[in-house]
Design a protein around this motif. Sequence first.
Motif, PDB file in Angstrom:
ATOM      1  N   GLU A 231       0.813  -1.210   0.000  1.00  0.00           N
ATOM      2  CA  GLU A 231       0.000   0.000   0.000  1.00  0.00           C
ATOM      3  C   GLU A 231       0.851   1.266   0.000  1.00  0.00           C
ATOM      4  O   GLU A 231       0.429   2.302  -0.535  1.00  0.00           O
ATOM      5  N   GLU A 232       2.035   1.197   0.576  1.00  0.00           N
ATOM      6  CA  GLU A 232       2.893   2.378   0.701  1.00  0.00           C
ATOM      7  C   GLU A 232       3.727   2.564  -0.565  1.00  0.00           C
ATOM      8  O   GLU A 232       4.473   1.675  -0.968  1.00  0.00           O
ATOM      9  N   LYS A 233       3.609   3.735  -1.188  1.00  0.00           N
ATOM     10  CA  LYS A 233       4.320   3.995  -2.447  1.00  0.00           C
ATOM     11  C   LYS A 233       5.808   4.280  -2.212  1.00  0.00           C
ATOM     12  O   LYS A 233       6.642   3.981  -3.069  1.00  0.00           O
ATOM     13  N   ASP A 234       6.147   4.878  -1.097  1.00  0.00           N
ATOM     14  CA  ASP A 234       7.535   5.251  -0.815  1.00  0.00           C
ATOM     15  C   ASP A 234       7.937   4.682   0.547  1.00  0.00           C
ATOM     16  O   ASP A 234       7.737   5.309   1.589  1.00  0.00           O
ATOM     17  N   ILE A 235       8.497   3.484   0.534  1.00  0.00           N
ATOM     18  CA  ILE A 235       8.875   2.797   1.776  1.00  0.00           C
ATOM     19  C   ILE A 235       9.930   3.595   2.538  1.00  0.00           C
ATOM     20  O   ILE A 235       9.863   3.739   3.763  1.00  0.00           O
ATOM     21  N   VAL A 236      10.908   4.102   1.820  1.00  0.00           N
ATOM     22  CA  VAL A 236      12.002   4.829   2.468  1.00  0.00           C
ATOM     23  C   VAL A 236      11.473   6.027   3.244  1.00  0.00           C
ATOM     24  O   VAL A 236      11.809   6.236   4.418  1.00  0.00           O
ATOM     25  N   GLN A 237      10.631   6.821   2.609  1.00  0.00           N
ATOM     26  CA  GLN A 237      10.085   7.998   3.281  1.00  0.00           C
ATOM     27  C   GLN A 237       9.174   7.601   4.434  1.00  0.00           C
ATOM     28  O   GLN A 237       9.176   8.251   5.496  1.00  0.00           O
ATOM     29  N   ALA A 238       8.408   6.533   4.261  1.00  0.00           N
ATOM     30  CA  ALA A 238       7.509   6.075   5.322  1.00  0.00           C
ATOM     31  C   ALA A 238       8.291   5.656   6.561  1.00  0.00           C
ATOM     32  O   ALA A 238       7.876   5.950   7.700  1.00  0.00           O
ATOM     33  N   VAL A 239       9.407   4.977   6.370  1.00  0.00           N
ATOM     34  CA  VAL A 239      10.229   4.555   7.504  1.00  0.00           C
ATOM     35  C   VAL A 239      10.835   5.771   8.197  1.00  0.00           C
ATOM     36  O   VAL A 239      10.834   5.879   9.433  1.00  0.00           O
ATOM     37  N   ARG A 240      11.350   6.691   7.412  1.00  0.00           N
ATOM     38  CA  ARG A 240      11.936   7.896   8.011  1.00  0.00           C
ATOM     39  C   ARG A 240      10.919   8.631   8.874  1.00  0.00           C
ATOM     40  O   ARG A 240      11.214   9.051  10.000  1.00  0.00           O
ATOM     41  N   GLU A 241       9.712   8.782   8.348  1.00  0.00           N
ATOM     42  CA  GLU A 241       8.666   9.478   9.097  1.00  0.00           C
ATOM     43  C   GLU A 241       8.268   8.719  10.354  1.00  0.00           C
ATOM     44  O   GLU A 241       8.006   9.323  11.410  1.00  0.00           O
ATOM     45  N   ALA A 242       8.244   7.391  10.272  1.00  0.00           N
ATOM     46  CA  ALA A 242       7.889   6.576  11.442  1.00  0.00           C
ATOM     47  C   ALA A 242       8.919   6.695  12.550  1.00  0.00           C
ATOM     48  O   ALA A 242       8.594   6.555  13.733  1.00  0.00           O
ATOM     49  N   CYS A 243      10.160   6.955  12.169  1.00  0.00           N
ATOM     50  CA  CYS A 243      11.272   7.010  13.141  1.00  0.00           C
ATOM     51  C   CYS A 243      11.663   8.464  13.408  1.00  0.00           C
ATOM     52  O   CYS A 243      12.825   8.870  13.178  1.00  0.00           O
ATOM     53  N   ASP A 244      10.709   9.238  13.866  1.00  0.00           N
ATOM     54  CA  ASP A 244      10.940  10.622  14.280  1.00  0.00           C
ATOM     55  C   ASP A 244      11.460  11.508  13.158  1.00  0.00           C
ATOM     56  O   ASP A 244      12.119  12.528  13.411  1.00  0.00           O
ATOM     57  N   GLY A 245      11.223  11.093  11.901  1.00  0.00           N
ATOM     58  CA  GLY A 245      11.655  11.897  10.770  1.00  0.00           C
ATOM     59  C   GLY A 245      13.120  11.771  10.423  1.00  0.00           C
ATOM     60  O   GLY A 245      13.597  12.404   9.473  1.00  0.00           O
ATOM     61  N   GLU A 246      13.861  10.952  11.164  1.00  0.00           N
ATOM     62  CA  GLU A 246      15.316  10.864  10.962  1.00  0.00           C
ATOM     63  C   GLU A 246      15.775   9.534  10.399  1.00  0.00           C
ATOM     64  O   GLU A 246      16.928   9.394   9.986  1.00  0.00           O
ATOM     65  N   GLY A 247      14.892   8.548  10.364  1.00  0.00           N
ATOM     66  CA  GLY A 247      15.294   7.227   9.909  1.00  0.00           C
ATOM     67  C   GLY A 247      15.597   6.301  11.076  1.00  0.00           C
ATOM     68  O   GLY A 247      15.705   6.728  12.234  1.00  0.00           O
ATOM     69  N   ALA A 248      15.740   5.031  10.744  1.00  0.00           N
ATOM     70  CA  ALA A 248      15.943   4.011  11.778  1.00  0.00           C
ATOM     71  C   ALA A 248      17.408   3.908  12.195  1.00  0.00           C
ATOM     72  O   ALA A 248      18.310   4.249  11.439  1.00  0.00           O
ATOM     73  N   HIS A 249      17.598   3.414  13.415  1.00  0.00           N
ATOM     74  CA  HIS A 249      18.962   3.147  13.883  1.00  0.00           C
ATOM     75  C   HIS A 249      19.501   1.825  13.341  1.00  0.00           C
ATOM     76  O   HIS A 249      20.707   1.641  13.220  1.00  0.00           O
TER      77      HIS A 249
END
Length: 356
Positions: A231-249
């Motif tokens: 369902e998500e068109k942009d996985i990379v951006q979705a992950v960044r947003e989920a992780c406080d806007g900075e991306g995952a550790h």
Amino acid sequence: MSNIPKTQIAAVVPFNGAALEIRKDHPVKQPSELAPGECLVKLSCTGVCHTDLHASNDDWPLHASTPLVGGHEGVGEIVAIGENTADCPVKIGDRVGIKWLAYSCLNCEQCRNGREQNCPKAKLSGFSVDGTFAQYTVSYVYHVTPIPKNLDSNAAASILCAGVTVYRALKHSHAKIGEWVVLPGAGGGLGHLAVQYAVAMGLRVVAIDTGLEKKKLCLELGAEKWIDFQEEKDIVQAVREACDGEGAHCAVVTTASASGYTQAVDYLRPGGTLMAVGLPGEAKLEASIFFTVFKSINILGSYVGNRQDAVEALEIASRGKVVVRYECKGLSELKNVYDALKQGNVAGRIILEMSK
């Protein structure tokens, strides 16, 4: 020991690439035939892993020894031990687990450094030596893993490979309490265990998978965020947003898709770690060298686990911190299980019970 049969039911791959056969007359190695250090285990159950499917299909760069009895997530009782076994750590009647790593020398550089799985003399259950898709199997006394008394055998079976594999990856991921870890394939056999180990280690989980059933499972198990990759068109951006806007550790990638690895490098924050766990046969890991360096990204391969990893993973499960979601079937249903794995229709784990 007189009640040990001469033959047994076993799932056999006769030669590389051949169709799986369920045989009712496969020989059982007798106690008098065991070498020092070997033990005969009467199996009660075994898990089924994607690795078994790869070995059966012969689609890896490495090729299994054949004829072969697959399987490497077995639990059973020791019924015989080879004569003249020195300093034996187990005894007849012990309930033990048989893992992917059946044997290592314990004395080479790799073994001494805790990488027993990388021992040049390693023997692999269900790949280079017969495994657990049978009623009896031979293993090695210094490598079978004692099963905690309060842990169900069916649950323990999946911990022996899937659990150990994701536990070790998280353990070596550099992730600290309160940091974000992304788990692609979070609703699958490895993934649903990774969610629980991560939560038990104080990590915050972003689960990536697809479907309402897997979403419900992941959130029940403690994932804070869910991303449906269909369902998500942009996985990379979705992950960044989920992780406080900075991306995952950290990302622990257990999928067999190359895209899962490429995306991880993009959505990790600076200093993040990609733990490569899945074993796609031909896929390449492609990432921008510039941004890997510029963002100080760590890329680490993590291959199953050693004996201590197995003890720790089982101990955590025995305390109720990790609960295996599994479905029980009989050994004769293995072909159908392989078909379901190919189609991606398995949520959680499949356990084959020898009583069925």
